[in-house]
Scaffold this active site. Structure first.
Site, short mmCIF file in Angstrom:
data_model
loop_
_atom_site.label_atom_id
_atom_site.label_comp_id
_atom_site.label_asym_id
_atom_site.label_seq_id
_atom_site.Cartn_x
_atom_site.Cartn_y
_atom_site.Cartn_z
N ASP A 181 38.09 17.65 -6.39
CA ASP A 181 36.66 17.35 -6.30
C ASP A 181 35.81 18.60 -6.13
O ASP A 181 36.21 19.56 -5.47
CB ASP A 181 36.41 16.39 -5.14
CG ASP A 181 37.02 15.03 -5.39
OD1 ASP A 181 36.76 14.49 -6.48
OD2 ASP A 181 37.76 14.53 -4.53
N GLU B 217 34.74 2.44 -7.84
CA GLU B 217 35.78 3.25 -7.22
C GLU B 217 35.29 3.67 -5.83
O GLU B 217 34.24 4.30 -5.70
CB GLU B 217 36.09 4.48 -8.07
CG GLU B 217 36.73 4.13 -9.40
CD GLU B 217 36.98 5.35 -10.27
OE1 GLU B 217 36.99 6.48 -9.70
OE2 GLU B 217 37.14 5.19 -11.48
#
Length: 258
Positions: free
Chosen positions: A57, A46
């Site tokens: 995140d 990814e």
């Protein structure tokens, strides 16, 4: 066959996908990291598109995104770096992971077209609403054979999960918790019960578990209930510590989980 589907048709357990942020720690290291991870036996990669407000995140990936943006990484530059990645011998599935804003600024169809031209197999867009995907974007992504992976969390209802499974492409990203990304030492009983509950639903699409996997305990706990695991923050940290030496970072990661 799309490389993501091909992977899951051939391998059903212990699939390992690694995330890194393009442009961090070095601007020009993207292709080298990809080739190195493939050489180390990683099943899928990814590639993070850096964004100024990565809401899902944690601090590690936020810092990597900030560094990448300061280094000058953009979506157009990333596509330029990936333009010849398939001709350079990379055969494993490649997935772009990023937020909706820069993709829409680029143009969703133009984005899918460039993905296809570069040999990108799928995308993960954490803030893309499922209904918007189904009604506005799914037909476009299918036209270019770009698999759009949807995420589920412990709070996602069974009804919603089954609907996502009905329209899913490639695999389902099973977020280990409702928290942001970041390495964890272990998964408590509540999280493992969630893994077992989803496994018992016998969904038609394979599942990959991500968020928090950083060592042997978390890897084995997750891999026992899904096709495999996605590791991000741990590898990003190791890559930073290794000053961009992807081989060293990969070796240290594999030693930690096996």
């Amino acid at each position: 066959m799309n490389r993501i589907n091909e992977l899951f048709s051939k391998k059903h357990q212990n699939i390992l996908s690694i995330y890194f942020c393009a442009g961090s720690p070095t601007l020009e290291g993207t292709a080298t990291v990809i080739r190195t991870l493939q050489d180390k036996g990683i099943d899928m990669i990814e590639i993070g598109i850096p964004f100024s407000d990565p809401m899902a995140d944690g601090p590690v990936i936020q810092a990597a995104a900030t560094q990448a943006l300061r280094n000058g990484m953009t979506l157009r530059r990333l596509f330029d770096q990936l333009q010849h990645i398939r001709q350079e011998g990379v055969t494993i599935p490649l997935v772009l992971m990023g937020y909706l804003n820069p993709i829409l600024q680029f143009g969703f169809e133009a984005f899918c077209r460039r993905c296809q031209e570069c040999g990108i197999d799928g995308v993960i867009i954490p803030d893309l609403p499922f209904n918007d995907y189904r009604e506005e974007y799914r037909a476009i992504s299918q036209q270019y054979d770009i698999k759009v992976t949807m995420l589920i969390t412990p709070e996602t209802s069974e009804e919603r999960i089954r609907l996502i499974d009905q329209y899913a492409d490639g695999f389902i990203y099973m977020v280990s918790s409702a928290a942001i990304t970041g390495a964890q030492k272990d998964f408590n009983e509540q999280k493992q019960a969630y893994f077992r509950r989803i496994e018992a639903m016998q969904l038609q699409h394979p599942r990959m578990i991500g968020f928090g996997i950083s060592n042997r305990q978390t890897f084995e706990a997750a891999a026992a209930h899904a096709a495999g695991c996605i590791i991000g923050s741990k590898f990003v940290t190791l890559l930073q510590e290794a000053k961009g030496n992807a081989a060293l970072a990969a070796d240290r990661l594999l030693a930690a989980i096996r």
